[in-house]
Design a protein around this motif. Structure first.
Motif, PDB file in Angstrom:
ATOM      1  N   UNK A 220       0.837  -1.204   0.000  1.00 42.27           N
ATOM      2  CA  UNK A 220       0.000   0.000   0.000  1.00 42.27           C
ATOM      3  C   UNK A 220       0.868   1.249   0.000  1.00 42.27           C
ATOM      4  N   UNK A 221       1.921   1.214   0.798  1.00 42.19           N
ATOM      5  CA  UNK A 221       2.753   2.411   0.902  1.00 42.19           C
ATOM      6  C   UNK A 221       3.656   2.595  -0.326  1.00 42.19           C
ATOM      7  N   UNK A 222       4.249   1.485  -0.783  1.00 38.44           N
ATOM      8  CA  UNK A 222       5.259   1.605  -1.849  1.00 38.44           C
ATOM      9  C   UNK A 222       4.785   1.104  -3.215  1.00 38.44           C
ATOM     10  N   UNK A 223       3.810   0.299  -3.256  1.00 43.62           N
ATOM     11  CA  UNK A 223       3.298  -0.396  -4.449  1.00 43.62           C
ATOM     12  C   UNK A 223       3.780  -1.847  -4.434  1.00 43.62           C
ATOM     13  N   UNK A 224       2.879  -2.726  -4.889  1.00 46.38           N
ATOM     14  CA  UNK A 224       3.225  -4.162  -4.857  1.00 46.38           C
ATOM     15  C   UNK A 224       4.436  -4.486  -5.731  1.00 46.38           C
ATOM     16  N   UNK A 225       4.620  -3.738  -6.819  1.00 43.73           N
ATOM     17  CA  UNK A 225       5.792  -4.000  -7.655  1.00 43.73           C
ATOM     18  C   UNK A 225       7.090  -3.735  -6.891  1.00 43.73           C
ATOM     19  N   UNK A 226       7.056  -2.769  -5.982  1.00 46.36           N
ATOM     20  CA  UNK A 226       8.263  -2.475  -5.197  1.00 46.36           C
ATOM     21  C   UNK A 226       8.566  -3.648  -4.262  1.00 46.36           C
ATOM     22  N   UNK A 227       7.528  -4.269  -3.710  1.00 46.86           N
ATOM     23  CA  UNK A 227       7.739  -5.436  -2.845  1.00 46.86           C
ATOM     24  C   UNK A 227       8.302  -6.598  -3.671  1.00 46.86           C
ATOM     25  N   UNK A 228       7.732  -6.832  -4.828  1.00 46.63           N
ATOM     26  CA  UNK A 228       8.220  -7.902  -5.713  1.00 46.63           C
ATOM     27  C   UNK A 228       9.695  -7.658  -6.056  1.00 46.63           C
ATOM     28  N   UNK A 229      10.019  -6.406  -6.371  1.00 43.53           N
ATOM     29  CA  UNK A 229      11.397  -6.048  -6.706  1.00 43.53           C
ATOM     30  C   UNK A 229      12.307  -6.305  -5.514  1.00 43.53           C
ATOM     31  N   UNK A 230      11.904  -5.805  -4.364  1.00 41.81           N
ATOM     32  CA  UNK A 230      12.783  -5.885  -3.191  1.00 41.81           C
ATOM     33  C   UNK A 230      13.163  -7.322  -2.856  1.00 41.81           C
ATOM     34  N   UNK A 231      12.176  -8.210  -2.773  1.00 46.21           N
ATOM     35  CA  UNK A 231      12.513  -9.566  -2.302  1.00 46.21           C
ATOM     36  C   UNK A 231      13.467 -10.283  -3.254  1.00 46.21           C
ATOM     37  N   UNK A 232      13.371  -9.976  -4.538  1.00 52.65           N
ATOM     38  CA  UNK A 232      14.270 -10.659  -5.470  1.00 52.65           C
ATOM     39  C   UNK A 232      15.593  -9.928  -5.659  1.00 52.65           C
ATOM     40  N   UNK A 233      15.635  -8.643  -5.294  1.00 51.95           N
ATOM     41  CA  UNK A 233      16.853  -7.852  -5.462  1.00 51.95           C
ATOM     42  C   UNK A 233      17.761  -7.968  -4.242  1.00 51.95           C
ATOM     43  N   UNK A 234      17.159  -8.034  -3.074  1.00 53.39           N
ATOM     44  CA  UNK A 234      17.912  -7.892  -1.826  1.00 53.39           C
ATOM     45  C   UNK A 234      18.872  -9.054  -1.562  1.00 53.39           C
TER      46      UNK A 234
ATOM     47  N   UNK B 244      18.039 -13.847  -9.893  1.00 52.38           N
ATOM     48  CA  UNK B 244      17.249 -12.623 -10.077  1.00 52.38           C
ATOM     49  C   UNK B 244      17.997 -11.379  -9.615  1.00 52.38           C
ATOM     50  N   UNK B 245      18.689 -11.493  -8.483  1.00 55.91           N
ATOM     51  CA  UNK B 245      19.329 -10.295  -7.946  1.00 55.91           C
ATOM     52  C   UNK B 245      20.410  -9.787  -8.910  1.00 55.91           C
ATOM     53  N   UNK B 246      21.074 -10.722  -9.605  1.00 55.52           N
ATOM     54  CA  UNK B 246      22.094 -10.288 -10.565  1.00 55.52           C
ATOM     55  C   UNK B 246      21.466  -9.672 -11.811  1.00 55.52           C
ATOM     56  N   UNK B 247      20.328 -10.215 -12.231  1.00 53.69           N
ATOM     57  CA  UNK B 247      19.627  -9.615 -13.372  1.00 53.69           C
ATOM     58  C   UNK B 247      19.282  -8.174 -13.027  1.00 53.69           C
ATOM     59  N   UNK B 248      18.719  -7.995 -11.833  1.00 54.36           N
ATOM     60  CA  UNK B 248      18.293  -6.648 -11.429  1.00 54.36           C
ATOM     61  C   UNK B 248      19.508  -5.729 -11.252  1.00 54.36           C
ATOM     62  N   UNK B 249      20.584  -6.301 -10.768  1.00 49.21           N
ATOM     63  CA  UNK B 249      21.800  -5.498 -10.623  1.00 49.21           C
ATOM     64  C   UNK B 249      22.295  -5.005 -11.993  1.00 49.21           C
ATOM     65  N   UNK B 250      22.263  -5.895 -12.981  1.00 53.02           N
ATOM     66  CA  UNK B 250      22.720  -5.519 -14.333  1.00 53.02           C
ATOM     67  C   UNK B 250      21.817  -4.440 -14.918  1.00 53.02           C
ATOM     68  N   UNK B 251      20.510  -4.553 -14.656  1.00 56.88           N
ATOM     69  CA  UNK B 251      19.590  -3.537 -15.174  1.00 56.88           C
ATOM     70  C   UNK B 251      19.888  -2.201 -14.497  1.00 56.88           C
ATOM     71  N   UNK B 252      20.167  -2.271 -13.192  1.00 56.40           N
ATOM     72  CA  UNK B 252      20.511  -1.044 -12.462  1.00 56.40           C
ATOM     73  C   UNK B 252      21.790  -0.431 -13.014  1.00 56.40           C
ATOM     74  N   UNK B 253      22.728  -1.288 -13.405  1.00 55.50           N
ATOM     75  CA  UNK B 253      23.989  -0.770 -13.966  1.00 55.50           C
ATOM     76  C   UNK B 253      23.722   0.014 -15.251  1.00 55.50           C
ATOM     77  N   UNK B 254      22.781  -0.472 -16.051  1.00 50.18           N
ATOM     78  CA  UNK B 254      22.444   0.275 -17.269  1.00 50.18           C
ATOM     79  C   UNK B 254      21.794   1.607 -16.896  1.00 50.18           C
TER      80      UNK B 254
END
Ligand code: MSP
Length: 532
Positions: A323-337, A428-438
């Motif tokens: 509710x506070x951040x959006x469900x996509x942010x929760x999905x992102x966090x658990x796989x990124x962290x 997943x966390x490495x995929x997200x890391x690579x996207x962040x690098x871009x």
């Protein structure tokens, strides 16, 4: 022929409501399902609930209910949470459904017919929380308490039917050794291999049904016995596809999803999935799943999650964060962290930090900078690049050269080459890391090329066009890579760039130069507003 991808989560016990651990596996499976759909696979995604066994009988009794009543009540929480987290499962199986019970009985019948089951008696220890038999030596090591819950082990001594597990162990070992991807990550594969060296006994696969208050699936060869809850539960991956040859009315096409591509599980249920399940399948003459991947466990705020400590990441906490951040942010966090496969810690501070640094500052900011500049300097239409202008607007010529290549070619190439491999290994966390690098590289490119300064000099207009085309194209690619993880936010972001996710495969969509000059961008709300 279209490739199939059949992904499953564990089926969750209905003794209690869902929490971050259940959500974690289910989100991971959802991301893989969405990714494979986007790559053109024919995907089947199954989740569900495990409703039989002594654990449920006891939990219901404690609440003054019958097991069915408890299951009916709790299953709704799982189904609702998966809706709330935007989970795209194709089926939801409950082990109390008639379709499952009938098919489990058929499986037992087939095993009996193949002489894989015999009558005997079991005397030993049982962990009722894990629904697991415990050997005398393990029981002694853990002082006759559950290694997971710390609750006392229970002594069982009774008649039981057994599965000839031991005889399949050599074939299983051979399979594990010949197929390095069968158990992942490697540390778990080694764990199974070394435990197998300690020897494996036949498996008790039934309990007197009176001990379970009649709650369970009756053994077809002896209705006074119920099928051991783990045999019942593991079978779900197979029964959910139906057994049309017994006339159960299932769509025969579903059978083509077997064998499963991937069983996602937590590390505590490795042995069941990597030993009992494949041996049962071998005994049935069925093919084995391609991969069983075991992820780690979450602690919370540095400690084991517990309701009494107040650090339990319950479904209520999850919904509050969504509710506070959006469900996509929760999905992102658990796989990124946390790298998928190892243990990790959840904390609100880490959540907010990642959200602000990565989603708000890097991605959201990049999108709004790009859309704003195209709005201001090019009347909200994506400009043409300089080279294409010179060459007469040929799409083929819209490629990275010069400063653009210097900043972006590396991260783009890394993504193109590594994402398919990383996704195939659930990294997943490495995929997200690579996207962040871009995303970070594009932000740096904007700082270095300083389009807002160039905009003041009309002679620099073609150069400005190149820079803003480059930014818009890079953001489009970033959002496409993120789309399986954050389906809604990325759709909103792409809409600001005047785009929708097309029907092309993801790997086609992330090629450089797909964005058409002239596309009208539309300024919108910040995609990820900063949180204090
Ligand atoms: N019913 C069995 C699975 C049968 S599958 C044929 C079961 N259910 S469970 O509800 O107890 O657990 C389901 C999953 O949640 C397991 O994979 C377990 O590892 C996971 N988790 C439970 N607590 C967890 C954390 N704290 N962190 C991450 N995952 C956790 O086992």
């Amino acid at each position: 022929m279209t490739q199939r991808f059949y992904v499953t989560t564990p089926i969750y016990y209905v003794n209690d409501a869902p929490h971050i651990g259940h959500s974690y596996t289910t989100i991971a499976a959802d991301v893989l399902a969405r990714y494979h759909r986007a790559e053109g696979y024919d995907v089947r995604f199954l989740t569900g609930t495990d409703e039989h066994g002594i654990k449920i009988v006891k939990a219901a009794a404690e609440k003054g209910m019958g097991p069915r009543e408890l299951a009916d009540q709790v299953v709704v929480h799982f189904q609702q949470l998966w809706k709330d987290l935007n989970i795209s499962n194709d089926d939801f199986i409950r082990t109390t459904q008639e379709r499952h019970e009938k098919r489990v009985q058929e499986i037992i019948r087939r095993l009996v017919a193949k002489d894989e089951i015999y009558a005997g008696s079991y005397a030993g220890w049982y962990d009722e929380g894990q629904e697991e038999f415990v050997t005398e030596s393990t029981a002694r090591e853990t002082e006759y308490k559950s290694a997971i819950s710390g609750k006392p082990l229970v002594r069982y001594s009774e008649k039981s039917y057994f599965f000839h597990l031991a005889k399949w162990i050599p074939a299983l070992k051979q399979h594990i050794l010949a197929n390095p991807d069968f158990i992942q990550p490697d540390s778990r594969r080694n764990e199974v291999l070394s435990k197998l060296e300690q020897g494996v006994e036949d498996l008790s696969i039934s309990r007197a049904s009176e001990k379970l208050g009649g709650w369970g699936i009756a053994m077809p060869n002896d209705p006074t016995h119920s099928v051991y809850v783990w045999i019942d539960a593991l079978s779900n991956y197979y029964t959910a596809l139906g057994l049309p040859d017994i006339g159960d009315g299932a769509d025969p096409a579903l059978g083509s999803y077997w064998p499963a591509s991937l069983h996602l599980i937590g590390k505590d249920i490795l042995w069941f999935h990597c030993v009992y399940w494949p041996c049962l399948l071998m005994a049935l003459g069925e093919r084995l799943p391609t991969t069983v991947f075991a992820h780690g466990w979450w602690t919370s705020e540095g400690k084991k999650m517990s309701k009494s400590l107040g650090n339990f990441v319950s479904k209520e906490v999850i919904l509050e964060l969504c509710g506070e951040y959006h469900r996509d942010a929760f999905r992102y966090f658990v796989l990124r962290e946390v790298p998928f496969g190892v243990d990790g810690d959840f904390s609100r501070a880490a959540f907010q930090q990642r959200y602000n640094v990565e989603l708000a500052n890097a991605i959201g900011n990049l999108l709004s900078r790009t859309v704003n500049m195209i709005g201001r300097y090019f009347d909200a239409a994506v400009p043409e690049t300089q080279q294409a202008l010179l060459a007469g607007s040929s799409v083929a010529l819209r490629e990275l050269t010069g400063l653009e290549a210097e900043h972006l070619a590396g991260p783009l190439q890394a993504l193109g080459q590594e994402v398919p491999v990383l996704m195939a290994h659930c990294q997943f966390s490495l995929v997200l890391q690579k996207v962040m690098e871009l995303a970070t590289a594009v932000n740096r490119y904007i700082d270095v090329t300083s389009p807002f300064t160039l905009a003041k000099d009309p002679s620099q207009r073609p150069r400005l066009g190149t820079i803003l085309y480059t930014c818009a194209e890079a953001v489009r690619i970033v959002l496409n890579y993120l789309s399986p993880f954050m389906p809604e936010k990325t759709a909103t972001g792409l809409a600001q760039l005047g785009l929708t996710i097309g029907s092309e495969s993801l790997s086609q969509r992330v090629r450089w130069g797909v964005l058409e000059p002239g596309t009208k961008v539309a300024k919108g709300e910040p995609l990820f507003p900063r949180k204090q």
